[in-house]
Design a protein around this motif. Structure first.
Motif, mmCIF file in Angstrom:
data_model
loop_
_atom_site.group_PDB
_atom_site.id
_atom_site.type_symbol
_atom_site.label_atom_id
_atom_site.label_comp_id
_atom_site.label_asym_id
_atom_site.label_seq_id
_atom_site.Cartn_x
_atom_site.Cartn_y
_atom_site.Cartn_z
ATOM 1 N N ILE A 288 -8.405 3.630 -5.431
ATOM 2 C CA ILE A 288 -7.285 2.694 -5.547
ATOM 3 C C ILE A 288 -7.746 1.317 -5.104
ATOM 4 N N LEU B 110 -9.714 10.214 -0.648
ATOM 5 C CA LEU B 110 -9.161 9.018 -1.275
ATOM 6 C C LEU B 110 -9.987 7.808 -0.848
ATOM 7 N N ILE C 173 -9.971 3.772 -0.972
ATOM 8 C CA ILE C 173 -9.006 2.700 -1.162
ATOM 9 C C ILE C 173 -9.561 1.400 -0.609
ATOM 10 N N SER C 174 -9.249 0.324 -1.298
ATOM 11 C CA SER C 174 -9.589 -1.021 -0.836
ATOM 12 C C SER C 174 -8.391 -1.911 -1.104
ATOM 13 N N SER C 175 -7.859 -2.502 -0.047
ATOM 14 C CA SER C 175 -6.642 -3.298 -0.188
ATOM 15 C C SER C 175 -6.888 -4.712 0.312
ATOM 16 N N GLY D 250 -4.080 -0.017 5.962
ATOM 17 C CA GLY D 250 -4.329 1.188 5.182
ATOM 18 C C GLY D 250 -4.179 2.455 6.002
ATOM 19 N N SER E 178 -1.352 5.072 4.800
ATOM 20 C CA SER E 178 -1.773 6.411 4.375
ATOM 21 C C SER E 178 -1.282 7.482 5.346
ATOM 22 N N TYR F 119 -2.704 -3.930 -8.861
ATOM 23 C CA TYR F 119 -3.405 -2.733 -8.416
ATOM 24 C C TYR F 119 -3.894 -1.938 -9.615
ATOM 25 N N ILE G 276 0.838 -1.205 0.000
ATOM 26 C CA ILE G 276 0.000 0.000 0.000
ATOM 27 C C ILE G 276 0.870 1.251 0.000
ATOM 28 N N LEU H 119 0.859 4.188 -2.901
ATOM 29 C CA LEU H 119 0.552 5.574 -2.558
ATOM 30 C C LEU H 119 1.705 6.504 -2.908
ATOM 31 N N ASP I 151 -11.468 3.600 3.764
ATOM 32 C CA ASP I 151 -10.765 2.339 3.531
ATOM 33 C C ASP I 151 -11.735 1.176 3.688
ATOM 34 N N VAL J 24 -5.334 2.335 -10.261
ATOM 35 C CA VAL J 24 -5.647 3.662 -9.735
ATOM 36 C C VAL J 24 -6.557 4.361 -10.741
#
Length: 642
Positions: A338, A306, A308-310, A225, A229, A428, A195, A199, A217, A430
């Motif tokens: 992202i 932002l 984001i999903s990780s 995350g 971040s 990934y 991550i 970023l 997130d 974006v």
């Protein structure tokens, strides 16, 4: 013969008696077996000064009180402090002289990854180490091995994929907290490294104008995350190199709020426990089980948000749930979204859905009250078309990248491994709202120190040779002055070209490179580096996988940039020859005539003699593979026709 032997024996006996008498006489006259040496007075003073004289040595002194004297600067030298440099100053001086970043062109340096190996910051290592200290070590190792150790293959390895479903609430209450502790010890550092690297790359691509204040997130888990971040968006980012991560703190983050969304209570409890004793500064952290309507931000304020999903997408069991996740991220109002995951096909599928939602807005712009319509891919793709590697169900080749992590001490102890690093593979995408920027018409930043030296050498070679005369050298001296002016002008041009194209300032150069980078090819496989040329398999702006060959004859700067390129970099130089389009099989059994070696990295056999038996066996194996391919193709055609 007998007389000769007796004579030799008597001679040996006489010599032995003489040696004994001589030794006894010397021992009587001196208390030592050897008389003391007559040393020079200056040498004796030197031995006494450094305390290594054999006469003054104290036997059996092991207390260490006689420490060696340190070197000192002469007090009578007034210029000594100015002449001595510290180790840090020497390192900085060496880096400034021979650092490879200056040898690279500014464009290649912009497209390369700025982080080599991610180092977990000290505050994160401390809080996880404290939790590990409070837990039972054997149980932690067993849980980590049960969850993340894969021994089904030929080579057992650790895998940070987490997909655990409990049969009942009782089982969840028993194992959820233990599994979450193992997750924070093994998977959190790996997820953090991926991550943080993504970023950092997005920050470089979007520039300093992209200021994030709020992070939403999905799949927050134990807070990977949040940590990534909070450490990526720092207030003092201009004073710190991207690779310097040891002293980063969340309290110095520029974020205002963080919203973590996750239904897994065990992971969330551990995530809250990790930040319990950590100063967060101005960051407001909250955790939720689902995304609420009050979390939606206005599109006008989405530039500072932002989404984001990780490492959550592949753990969702159905395609409907994955589609709902993409829809929630799109409706959140964030301008930048992202997605990071282990599974390439899940990321490619989500990429198509994001682009489809953007096209749907552009088809009917009057129905949308928003000023910013559409969507485009910022990274890693240099295009918005269909992914050339994505084949639902049987994608043999994947668009994935690797990030190295320096293992902290608690990771090595939990895994019972002495290896100090590990590689995290991930895919990934974006996505940013708005249309894709138009292709750039300029090409700047293509010359670094290597190219500048090459231009200076060419200028010296191309300048005419002159000779000086001592008699009447008016004309010769005039010619020398003209030659010196031409060389000075060439040197000035080379310096201007190397220092950001002359008329461009650093900020203007970075802005131009950010615009150009939208169409640069991305290296989706490790480069093949040969002695005379470099082979790069990259995804290009045409939406195809192309093989580019950069030979030495193209120039020292392009060849140096290609030789120093790495997997996942953007490559700014165009190849000397036309690139070759590479293809991959469209379905099982189909072998295309071009590009069947795409992505393959075979090791070259440099030694050994040719064997006709091995050649015959290779031909037979090739015929068997061709027959098998034809049979599979016929079966596939019959299934399609039926």
């Amino acid at each position: 013969m007998l007389r000769l032997g007796c004579k030799r024996i008597l001679t040996l006996v006489f010599r032995r008696q003489t040696d004994v008498v001589r030794w006894s006489s010397s021992s009587v006259s001196s208390p030592h077996p050897n008389s003391p040496l007559d040393l020079d007075p200056a040498f004796q003073a030197l031995l006494r000064d450094v305390e290594i004289s054999l006469r003054n040595k104290v036997k059996g002194d092991i207390s260490g009180t006689h420490a060696p004297r340190e070197l000192e600067v002469f007090p009578h030298d007034p210029d000594a402090p100015a002449d001595y440099l510290t180790s840090a100053e020497l390192d900085a001086q060496d880096e400034g002289i021979g650092h490879r970043e200056r040898r690279k062109s500014p464009a290649a340096l912009f497209g390369s990854q700025r982080i080599g190996a991610v180092v977990i910051p000290h505050e994160l290592q401390t809080t996880i180490g404290r939790m590990v200290t409070e837990s039972d070590k054997p149980t932690l190792h067993q849980d980590a091995k049960r969850l993340f150790f894969d021994d089904s293959g030929s080579l057992p390895e650790w895998d940070s994929t987490y997909d655990v479903r409990y049969k009942s609430s009782k089982e969840a209450g028993t194992h959820a907290l233990r599994d979450a502790t193992a997750f924070a010890t093994v998977a959190l550092p790996s997820h953090y490294s991926a991550i943080y690297a993504v970023l950092d790359h997005v920050k470089q691509r979007l520039g300093p104008e992209w200021q994030v204040r709020r992070v939403i997130d999905w799949g927050a888990a134990t807070g990977s995350g949040l940590w990534a971040s909070g450490h990526a968006f720092q207030k003092d980012v201009l004073d710190r190199h991207p690779s310097d991560m040891t002293d980063i703190q969340i309290s110095r983050s520029s974020l205002d709020s963080y919203v973590g969304i996750d239904k897994r209570e065990g992971l969330v409890r551990i995530g809250k426990r990790l930040i319990r004793d950590v100063p967060l500064g101005q960051v407001d952290v909250s955790w939720q089980k689902s995304f609420h309507e009050d979390n939606v931000v206005d599109r006008a304020d989405g530039a500072r948000v932002l989404a984001i999903s990780s490492f959550l997408l592949s753990s969702l069991p159905t395609s409907i749930e994955r589609k709902a996740l993409v829809k929630e991220m799109w409706n959140s109002g964030a301008e930048v979204m992202i997605l990071i995951d282990h599974d390439f096909e899940c990321v490619a599928e989500a990429r198509e859905r994001f682009l489809k939602l953007g096209r749907k807005e552009l088809e009917d712009p009057w129905a949308s009250p928003f000023a910013l319509l559409g969507s485009h891919v910022v990274a890693p793709c240099p295009h918005d078309g269909a992914c050339p590697l994505y084949q639902p169900g049987h994608s043999k080749l994947v668009c994935s990248f690797s990030q190295r992590l320096q293992r902290p001490e608690f990771v090595r102890k939990t895994k019972h491994s002495g290896t100090g690093h590990e590689n995290m593979d991930y895919s990934y995408v974006v996505i940013r709202r708005g249309p894709r920027p138009a292709p750039a018409t300029t090409k700047v930043g293509r010359v670094g120190d290597v190219g500048r030296r090459e231009m200076l050498k060419e200028a010296e070679v191309s300048s005419p040779m002159t000779q000086l005369s001592l008699d009447r050298g008016q004309s010769e001296s005039t010619e020398v002055v003209e030659h010196g002016d031409e060389l000075a002008a060439a040197v000035t041009v080379a310096q201007d070209v190397g220092d950001g194209e002359g008329s461009l300032m650093t900020s203007e150069l970075n802005a131009a490179l950010r615009h150009e980078a939208y169409s640069w090819p991305r290296l989706v496989f490790p480069p093949l580096k040969r002695s005379g040329h470099i082979i790069l398999d990259s995804c290009t702006a045409e939406g195809q996988i192309m093989r580019m060959t950069i030979p030495k004859s193209q120039g020292k700067q392009p060849f140096y940039d290609a030789r120093k390129s790495d997997w996942g970099d953007l490559f700014p130089h165009e190849p000397k020859n036309k690139p070759q389009v590479r293809y991959q099989p469209l379905h099982p059994g189909h072998t295309p005539s071009q590009g069947q070696d795409i992505g393959k990295r075979k090791r070259r056999d440099r030694g050994g003699k040719a064997s006709y038996a091995e050649l015959s066996a290779e031909l037979r194996q090739r015929r068997r593979e061709e027959r098998r391919a034809r049979r599979l193709a016929d079966e596939y055609a019959a299934q399609v026709a039926g």
